[in-house]
Enzyme design. Sequence first.
Site, PDB file in Angstrom:
ATOM      1  N   CYS A  22      17.870  -5.696 -59.860  1.00 48.74           N
ATOM      2  CA  CYS A  22      16.457  -4.694 -59.693  1.00 48.74           C
ATOM      3  C   CYS A  22      16.557  -3.282 -59.956  1.00 48.74           C
ATOM      4  CB  CYS A  22      15.700  -5.264 -58.519  1.00 48.74           C
ATOM      5  SG  CYS A  22      16.651  -4.798 -57.066  1.00 48.74           S
ATOM      6  N   CYS A  25      19.286  -1.824 -57.515  1.00 47.79           N
ATOM      7  CA  CYS A  25      20.650  -2.134 -57.890  1.00 47.79           C
ATOM      8  C   CYS A  25      21.115  -0.777 -58.701  1.00 47.79           C
ATOM      9  CB  CYS A  25      20.787  -3.227 -58.713  1.00 47.79           C
ATOM     10  SG  CYS A  25      20.300  -4.712 -57.812  1.00 47.79           S
ATOM     11  N   ASP A 440      -3.023   5.605 -81.874  1.00 45.78           N
ATOM     12  CA  ASP A 440      -2.420   5.958 -83.076  1.00 45.78           C
ATOM     13  C   ASP A 440      -3.177   5.667 -84.320  1.00 45.78           C
ATOM     14  OD1 ASP A 440      -0.296   6.646 -84.989  1.00 45.78           O
ATOM     15  OD2 ASP A 440      -0.180   4.510 -85.351  1.00 45.78           O
TER      16      ASP A 440
END
Length: 741
Positions: A22, A25, A440
């Site tokens: 995660c 960490c 875009d």
Amino acid sequence: MVAGHGELELQRLQLYVDGMSCGACAARVQSALNKLPQVRASVNFATRVATIEAPAGIDTDIVCDVVRNTGYQATVRDTGAERTDDPDAAHARSLLVRLAVAAVLFVPLADLSVMFAVVPSTRFAGWQWVLTALALPVVTWAAWPFHRTALSRARHGAASMETLISVGIIAASVWSLITMFSGGEPAAGKGVWQALLDSDAIYFEVAAGVTVFVLAGRYFEARAKSKAGSALRALAALSAKDVSIILADGSELVIPADELAEQQRFAVRPGQTIAADGLVVDGSAAVDTSAMTGEAKPQRVRPGDTVIGGTVVLDGRLVVEAAAVGADTHFAGMVRLVEEAQAEKADAQRLADRVASVFVPCVFVIAALTAAGWLLAGAATNHAVSAALAVIVIACPCALGLATPTAMMVASGRGAQLGVFLKGYRSLETTRAVDTVVFDKTGTLTTGRLTVSAVTPAPGWSAEEVLAVAAAVESASEHAVAVAIRTSVEDCADVEDFRSTAGRGVQGRVSGRLVRVGKPSWIGSADAPAHVSAERRRAESRGETVAYVEVDGDVCGLISVSDRIKDSAAQTVAALHAKGLRTVLLTGDNAASAAAVAAQVGIDEVIADVLPDGKVDVIEQLRDQGRVVAMVGDGINDGPALACADLGMAIGRGTDVAIGAADVILVRDDLTVVPVALGLAEATMRTIKVNLVWAFGYNVAAIPIAAAGLLNPLIAGAAMAFSSFFVVSNSLRLRNFGATS
């Protein structure tokens, strides 16, 4: 790198960090690395890469040991190479094997546990060993990822959901062994309900159930994360692997692209990828720049023009002098943009982990107070321990393991039916607050394919005749405009004496007549009829490409070629405006073309002439203004912007990089799914939050009952099953999303 006089000489190195589960960490590893003297580190959880700036000559083993001491694995990364393995995919495969074994053993284990506890007469000699044999592989080997993470956290004084899961599984298993092998037979002759209340505390089915449900959740999370992490691998795959450098005697030598040096000259042939940014010194060719700039029309380059690495030569041979290589290229810069944008997104903790930082310690405190309270009240040690363990078991987040993945699975299935693919839930937390949708242009609002939009004939000619003679000549050309003209007719006449004039047009003889097709300035626009010239100005004001057609020296008409706007574009923009959302057109095309497209689809705000890295800047500026931005794109050049936006939405027919960097994939090439995707994402996040509230609410309500000694393990197991059933049922409601809309 070398610092100025009196300053420390620094070097840059990178590590692969494995074992992180995660964002917390990554933060833990980053904090440990930054404690080293004169070291600055940044850890990207999405790519598993730690980028470190350290004194030159630092022992890399020391740096790796720091990471290993925090509970993770580290290896030095070769910055000249890309990682070809996918740690998330490998992790998902490992979890799937553990899940399959655990699920197969859990079914008979649960049945036998309930039967032996409630109906003691069904027990036979050695029944304890049967349950133990079924349970041990589940609570040890299958649950090992939770135990390993919990041990790692414990060594550093930290706790997470894995800690609670691991302790709960171990506690339930140990207490089950104690009660089975040391307890006596319960009194016979009682009713079923009383037998249920007084039954032995066999918790094996609870321990195995927690393992199965949470493994299922982690598996689906890892599988989705593997797909999301493919953006960088797809981007890296586009780079040239080899390059043909030109030696002093004019011969060519093929070397690895990463060995190319600045000012070296290299040759690029049709179909090959340009290996570095540079200057064309010889040759002429059409270069497909769509991957890097979003432009649908190939660009013709000649000596003196610059080219970008990662683009593809379509025709002709170029000799390019390298101006920027390796990490200095425009291509490498785009890779860094995607990495940085993904890292920013991955830093957000999962909701369950954030709550766990408070929830897990509280559960252990409550369990300890429960045991102490019962002992002080004079209760038997067995009863005190049983009540404390009941608190830990009932607090195990069984429903939490299902809260997110079940909602995501159901939403993904329903999304596939509607043309929407939801890849993850981290960025969906902000979906309900989205107020701006950025589009875009090329390939998103438009088809990305040039087509003939209009034919204007001169007096004495019909549109069909003008198109026919033009298509005959263009049939010998590979130019994008030529392809559009040629494909607009079924059959083309033969052409003779074909010639192409680079950057101007083509000519040839069709049925004995000289036909020229090209730019008005090359054909001679002064000789064109007035209404043809007027149509030329109108077409160019719409951002279209105009080609004059001349037969035997007379202009017989013009052909307008455009990138056609998708039929669904205007309807989509109107639907978003009806929801109160602002729309923005963000493109690398020229302002005239962008304004024309925006006017046709109903978009009021236009930002044109923007390079890929500039798109990220625009997204960040919009976010700095307080807007919550959803970005819709399809090209590689949109990848960084899609990753940077609060919600990235990629057209499914777009590039792998755009799809990899986005959070939502629009499977159908139909923009009407954009508002549908926003609605489904919002509904999915709302469902996940309800699931999480229920899961935690269940624990909060059940813990006091368990602490009071009023909760039998089997009743607790039934309550946990109901909690899981509620979470699944609530998630299944997403199957009806959009059914009546």
